[in-house]
Write a protein that holds these residues in place. Sequence first.
Motif, PDB file in Angstrom:
ATOM      1  N   GLU A   4      -5.395 -22.886  10.666  1.00  0.00           N
ATOM      2  CA  GLU A   4      -5.299 -22.385   9.399  1.00  0.00           C
ATOM      3  C   GLU A   4      -5.612 -21.435   8.912  1.00  0.00           C
ATOM      4  O   GLU A   4      -4.894 -20.188   8.427  1.00  0.00           O
ATOM      5  N   LYS A   5      -6.475 -21.326   9.435  1.00  0.00           N
ATOM      6  CA  LYS A   5      -7.337 -20.355   8.592  1.00  0.00           C
ATOM      7  C   LYS A   5      -6.992 -18.503   8.857  1.00  0.00           C
ATOM      8  O   LYS A   5      -6.908 -17.896   8.507  1.00  0.00           O
ATOM      9  N   GLU A   6      -5.919 -18.701  10.762  1.00  0.00           N
ATOM     10  CA  GLU A   6      -5.763 -17.447  10.793  1.00  0.00           C
ATOM     11  C   GLU A   6      -4.419 -17.700  10.456  1.00  0.00           C
ATOM     12  O   GLU A   6      -3.955 -15.534  10.410  1.00  0.00           O
ATOM     13  N   GLN A   7      -3.275 -18.537  10.248  1.00  0.00           N
ATOM     14  CA  GLN A   7      -2.203 -17.909   9.556  1.00  0.00           C
ATOM     15  C   GLN A   7      -2.720 -17.678   8.431  1.00  0.00           C
ATOM     16  O   GLN A   7      -1.011 -16.817   7.676  1.00  0.00           O
ATOM     17  N   LYS A   8      -3.404 -17.782   7.691  1.00  0.00           N
ATOM     18  CA  LYS A   8      -3.682 -17.558   5.738  1.00  0.00           C
ATOM     19  C   LYS A   8      -3.905 -16.104   6.068  1.00  0.00           C
ATOM     20  O   LYS A   8      -3.283 -15.638   5.220  1.00  0.00           O
ATOM     21  N   LEU A  37     -13.424 -15.674   2.931  1.00  0.00           N
ATOM     22  CA  LEU A  37     -13.757 -14.188   2.792  1.00  0.00           C
ATOM     23  C   LEU A  37     -14.970 -13.880   3.631  1.00  0.00           C
ATOM     24  O   LEU A  37     -14.268 -13.116   4.388  1.00  0.00           O
ATOM     25  N   ASP A  38     -15.742 -14.545   3.138  1.00  0.00           N
ATOM     26  CA  ASP A  38     -17.162 -14.155   4.214  1.00  0.00           C
ATOM     27  C   ASP A  38     -16.834 -14.438   6.265  1.00  0.00           C
ATOM     28  O   ASP A  38     -17.016 -14.221   6.700  1.00  0.00           O
ATOM     29  N   LYS A  39     -16.254 -14.995   6.023  1.00  0.00           N
ATOM     30  CA  LYS A  39     -15.943 -15.899   7.658  1.00  0.00           C
ATOM     31  C   LYS A  39     -14.596 -14.545   7.802  1.00  0.00           C
ATOM     32  O   LYS A  39     -14.440 -13.922   9.509  1.00  0.00           O
ATOM     33  N   TYR A  40     -13.715 -13.807   6.919  1.00  0.00           N
ATOM     34  CA  TYR A  40     -12.490 -13.243   7.707  1.00  0.00           C
ATOM     35  C   TYR A  40     -13.311 -12.222   7.294  1.00  0.00           C
ATOM     36  O   TYR A  40     -13.505 -10.950   8.980  1.00  0.00           O
ATOM     37  N   TRP A  45     -11.743  -8.968  10.508  1.00  0.00           N
ATOM     38  CA  TRP A  45     -10.388  -8.828   9.546  1.00  0.00           C
ATOM     39  C   TRP A  45     -10.562  -7.880   8.889  1.00  0.00           C
ATOM     40  O   TRP A  45      -9.502  -7.425   8.334  1.00  0.00           O
ATOM     41  N   LEU A  46     -11.712  -8.443   7.695  1.00  0.00           N
ATOM     42  CA  LEU A  46     -11.989  -7.590   6.425  1.00  0.00           C
ATOM     43  C   LEU A  46     -13.462  -6.900   6.523  1.00  0.00           C
ATOM     44  O   LEU A  46     -13.969  -7.058   6.755  1.00  0.00           O
ATOM     45  N   THR A  47     -13.325  -5.696   5.947  1.00  0.00           N
ATOM     46  CA  THR A  47     -14.263  -5.132   5.864  1.00  0.00           C
ATOM     47  C   THR A  47     -14.653  -4.215   4.933  1.00  0.00           C
ATOM     48  O   THR A  47     -14.047  -4.021   3.484  1.00  0.00           O
ATOM     49  N   SER A  48     -15.825  -5.072   3.830  1.00  0.00           N
ATOM     50  CA  SER A  48     -16.268  -4.883   2.124  1.00  0.00           C
ATOM     51  C   SER A  48     -16.605  -3.184   1.921  1.00  0.00           C
ATOM     52  O   SER A  48     -17.127  -2.778   2.524  1.00  0.00           O
ATOM     53  N   ILE A  49     -15.214  -2.397   1.398  1.00  0.00           N
ATOM     54  CA  ILE A  49     -15.875  -1.639   0.723  1.00  0.00           C
ATOM     55  C   ILE A  49     -16.636  -0.835  -0.723  1.00  0.00           C
ATOM     56  O   ILE A  49     -16.989  -0.015  -1.530  1.00  0.00           O
ATOM     57  N   GLY A  50     -17.750  -2.109  -0.946  1.00  0.00           N
ATOM     58  CA  GLY A  50     -18.446  -2.023  -1.861  1.00  0.00           C
ATOM     59  C   GLY A  50     -18.432  -3.779  -3.261  1.00  0.00           C
ATOM     60  O   GLY A  50     -16.871  -4.865  -2.384  1.00  0.00           O
ATOM     61  N   THR A  51     -18.605  -4.030  -4.236  1.00  0.00           N
ATOM     62  CA  THR A  51     -18.732  -5.575  -4.613  1.00  0.00           C
ATOM     63  C   THR A  51     -17.053  -5.521  -5.927  1.00  0.00           C
ATOM     64  O   THR A  51     -16.090  -4.604  -6.240  1.00  0.00           O
ATOM     65  N   GLY A  52     -16.902  -6.614  -4.730  1.00  0.00           N
ATOM     66  CA  GLY A  52     -15.066  -6.774  -5.410  1.00  0.00           C
ATOM     67  C   GLY A  52     -14.111  -6.410  -4.408  1.00  0.00           C
ATOM     68  O   GLY A  52     -12.853  -6.474  -5.432  1.00  0.00           O
TER      69      GLY A  52
END
Length: 126
Positions: A4-8, A37-40, A45-52
């Motif tokens: 489910e999380k992968e599909q999302k 989002l932390d799991k991603y 899957w995702l990389t933070s580029i700054g707060t928010g």
Amino acid sequence: MSLEKEQKINSLLKSQPPGIVYLTSWLTQNGFSNQLLDKYKKSNWLTSIGTGAMIRSGDKVGYEGAIYALQEQAGMFVHPAGKTALSLLGKAHYLELSPNKVTVFGGRNEKLPTWCINHDWGVKLD
């Protein structure tokens, strides 16, 4: 990670153009919890580029992807202006060859978020 999380995350990445910034406020409004989002981020899957703000891991994101997010996700009136706007309209032959500064305008009380100012876009945001 569950199916489910992968599909999302796959649904999110397919619904948005490549090379953009994802605002965490927009993601949470669209059903992505901070824990998810932390799991991603941990699953790369995702990389933070700054707060928010986040980008898809491995994506090359320019200032245009930041402007897109500010306009489409945050509803801001920020837009390229001056020589930058002329260049985007294909009038670059009237301008210097390698722009190192991008001019951006916005609404009277709008300010660029810190992540947008501090991130290295390869050009200076003015």
